[in-house]
Write a protein that holds these residues in place. Structure first.
Motif, PDB file in Angstrom:
ATOM      1  N   PRO A  31      17.697  28.984  28.435  1.00  0.00           N
ATOM      2  CA  PRO A  31      18.552  29.972  29.098  1.00  0.00           C
ATOM      3  C   PRO A  31      20.020  29.637  28.868  1.00  0.00           C
ATOM      4  N   SER A  32      20.752  30.552  28.270  1.00  0.00           N
ATOM      5  CA  SER A  32      22.147  30.301  27.905  1.00  0.00           C
ATOM      6  C   SER A  32      22.832  31.630  27.639  1.00  0.00           C
ATOM      7  N   GLY A  33      24.115  31.572  27.344  1.00  0.00           N
ATOM      8  CA  GLY A  33      24.897  32.776  27.148  1.00  0.00           C
ATOM      9  C   GLY A  33      25.580  33.195  28.434  1.00  0.00           C
ATOM     10  N   SER A  34      26.272  34.332  28.369  1.00  0.00           N
ATOM     11  CA  SER A  34      27.005  34.803  29.546  1.00  0.00           C
ATOM     12  C   SER A  34      26.953  36.326  29.630  1.00  0.00           C
ATOM     13  N   GLY A  35      27.161  36.832  30.837  1.00  0.00           N
ATOM     14  CA  GLY A  35      27.228  38.274  31.051  1.00  0.00           C
ATOM     15  C   GLY A  35      25.975  39.003  30.610  1.00  0.00           C
ATOM     16  N   ASP A  36      26.178  40.149  29.971  1.00  0.00           N
ATOM     17  CA  ASP A  36      25.063  40.981  29.517  1.00  0.00           C
ATOM     18  C   ASP A  36      24.268  40.347  28.388  1.00  0.00           C
ATOM     19  N   PHE A  37      24.801  39.293  27.787  1.00  0.00           N
ATOM     20  CA  PHE A  37      24.163  38.698  26.611  1.00  0.00           C
ATOM     21  C   PHE A  37      23.318  37.463  26.960  1.00  0.00           C
ATOM     22  N   ARG A  38      23.290  37.075  28.209  1.00  0.00           N
ATOM     23  CA  ARG A  38      22.565  35.880  28.605  1.00  0.00           C
ATOM     24  C   ARG A  38      21.055  36.118  28.583  1.00  0.00           C
ATOM     25  N   ASN A  39      20.293  35.113  28.118  1.00  0.00           N
ATOM     26  CA  ASN A  39      18.835  35.178  28.244  1.00  0.00           C
ATOM     27  C   ASN A  39      18.403  34.359  29.455  1.00  0.00           C
ATOM     28  N   SER A  40      17.433  34.884  30.203  1.00  0.00           N
ATOM     29  CA  SER A  40      17.008  34.233  31.443  1.00  0.00           C
ATOM     30  C   SER A  40      15.766  33.373  31.258  1.00  0.00           C
ATOM     31  N   ARG A  41      15.098  33.496  30.091  1.00  0.00           N
ATOM     32  CA  ARG A  41      13.885  32.734  29.810  1.00  0.00           C
ATOM     33  C   ARG A  41      14.080  31.877  28.564  1.00  0.00           C
ATOM     34  N   THR A  42      13.319  30.801  28.473  1.00  0.00           N
ATOM     35  CA  THR A  42      13.318  29.990  27.254  1.00  0.00           C
ATOM     36  C   THR A  42      12.491  30.701  26.184  1.00  0.00           C
ATOM     37  N   THR A  43      13.094  30.897  25.019  1.00  0.00           N
ATOM     38  CA  THR A  43      12.420  31.544  23.901  1.00  0.00           C
ATOM     39  C   THR A  43      12.544  30.642  22.670  1.00  0.00           C
ATOM     40  N   GLY A  44      11.931  31.048  21.582  1.00  0.00           N
ATOM     41  CA  GLY A  44      12.010  30.237  20.372  1.00  0.00           C
ATOM     42  C   GLY A  44      11.042  30.716  19.316  1.00  0.00           C
ATOM     43  N   GLY A  45      10.951  29.944  18.223  1.00  0.00           N
ATOM     44  CA  GLY A  45      10.065  30.361  17.151  1.00  0.00           C
ATOM     45  C   GLY A  45       9.829  29.258  16.138  1.00  0.00           C
ATOM     46  N   PHE A  46       8.881  29.517  15.263  1.00  0.00           N
ATOM     47  CA  PHE A  46       8.511  28.596  14.185  1.00  0.00           C
ATOM     48  C   PHE A  46       8.379  29.390  12.895  1.00  0.00           C
ATOM     49  N   ARG A  47       8.974  28.862  11.828  1.00  0.00           N
ATOM     50  CA  ARG A  47       8.891  29.528  10.536  1.00  0.00           C
ATOM     51  C   ARG A  47       8.573  28.524   9.441  1.00  0.00           C
ATOM     52  N   LEU A  48       7.888  29.008   8.423  1.00  0.00           N
ATOM     53  CA  LEU A  48       7.734  28.280   7.171  1.00  0.00           C
ATOM     54  C   LEU A  48       8.589  28.993   6.120  1.00  0.00           C
ATOM     55  N   ALA A  49       9.252  28.217   5.299  1.00  0.00           N
ATOM     56  CA  ALA A  49      10.148  28.788   4.286  1.00  0.00           C
ATOM     57  C   ALA A  49       9.853  28.172   2.934  1.00  0.00           C
ATOM     58  N   ALA A  50       9.998  28.964   1.884  1.00  0.00           N
ATOM     59  CA  ALA A  50       9.780  28.489   0.527  1.00  0.00           C
ATOM     60  C   ALA A  50      10.920  28.951  -0.365  1.00  0.00           C
ATOM     61  N   ASP A  51      11.220  28.169  -1.400  1.00  0.00           N
ATOM     62  CA  ASP A  51      12.174  28.540  -2.445  1.00  0.00           C
ATOM     63  C   ASP A  51      11.490  28.319  -3.788  1.00  0.00           C
TER      64      ASP A  51
END
Length: 270
Positions: free
Chosen positions: A145-165
């Motif tokens: 949870p971070s940010g301020s005003g209308d842009f703040r998130n109230s829950r913990t979020t996230g993700g996982f990605r695999l990347a290739a080149d």
């Protein structure tokens, strides 16, 4: 070279590899900065042991819903530090954001504030070996949870990605991402989404890159449909440690992507 949407819609791995091959020697004159921006997909390689890198831009997005208009300006920024050859620590976010909305019924409204910030890691699983073996990496990030005003998130979020080149031909490379993420929608509800992105790069020289890429997210909001975005752009390396870039893109499906967006970026390796 590769990158991500702040949003970016922001980033995923394709394939598996079984052999690791390293060059017999490294030519310092061939060591160029390789940012994760511009573009939607992130790269699979790290900045290297002891290196710190900043990747930032100014981005402008336009959205329209009937007679309603929304203009958003923000400064997507990624900080990367290599604490080993294969690992890097990452801090990422859209930082300060300005938004202007125009509604015929309500008039013009303005808002500003800080967007949520993530912390994360990237691990380079497999190094590239010519045109037969792509580089493979994994990226994980968490938004407390971070940010301020209308842009703040109230829950913990996230993700996982695999990347290739994958340098599949002379002067051509493909940078796919695939992953999953948990987001928070405008009503503060959490939802899971699948992610895919791919960047096609053309490098006429070691310091010039032209690219076209796309990013897909499903769903774009809780119980929603898929969103699809495309962009094109170019990047230019100055010396070995600085890159500048320009890109333009637009949404092709969904209600969340901008129509269009413009970005000008700067990256510096220390």
């Amino acid at each position: 070279m590769s990158s991500r949407h702040p949003r970016k819609l922001s980033s995923f791995v394709i394939g598996a590899a079984f052999l690791v091959a390293a060059p017999a020697y490294a030519d310092p004159s061939d060591d160029y900065i390789n940012p994760d921006r511009p573009g939607i997909a992130d790269g699979s390689t790290t900045v290297g042991l002891g290196h710190f890198q900043i990747e930032t831009a100014i981005q402008r997005e336009y959205r329209r819903n009937g007679d309603e208009r929304e203009h958003t300006t923000f400064i997507p920024t990624l900080l990367r530090y290599g604490f080993s050859k294969s690992w890097e620590f990452r801090v990422e976010g859209n930082t300060f954001t300005w938004q202007r909305q125009r509604d015929p019924a309500l008039g013009n409204t303005h808002s500003s504030g800080f967007a949520p910030t993530s912390i994360g890691l990237k691990y380079n699983i497999v190094e590239a070996a010519g045109s037969t073996q792509p580089s493979i990496g994994a990226i994980v990030r968490v938004f407390p949870p971070s940010g301020s005003g209308d842009f703040r998130n109230s829950r913990t979020t996230g993700g996982f990605r695999l990347a290739a080149d994958w340098n599949f031909a002379d002067k051509w490379s493909l940078n796919p991402n695939v992953g999953v993420a948990v987001y928070e929608d405008d009503t503060k509800r959490s939802y899971a989404a699948g992610l895919f992105a791919a960047t096609l790069n053309y490098n006429p020289s070691k310091i010039v890159n032209f690219f076209v890429d796309t990013g897909l997210q499903y769903p774009e909001e809780k119980n929603g449909h898929a969103s699809l975005i495309f962009d094109v752009g170019a990047a230019y390396i100055i010396g070995h440690d600085i890159q500048i870039d320009l890109s333009v893109g637009t949404g092709a499906a969904g209600t969340m992507p901008p129509h269009p967006f413009l970005a000008a970026g700067f990256s510096k390796r220390f």
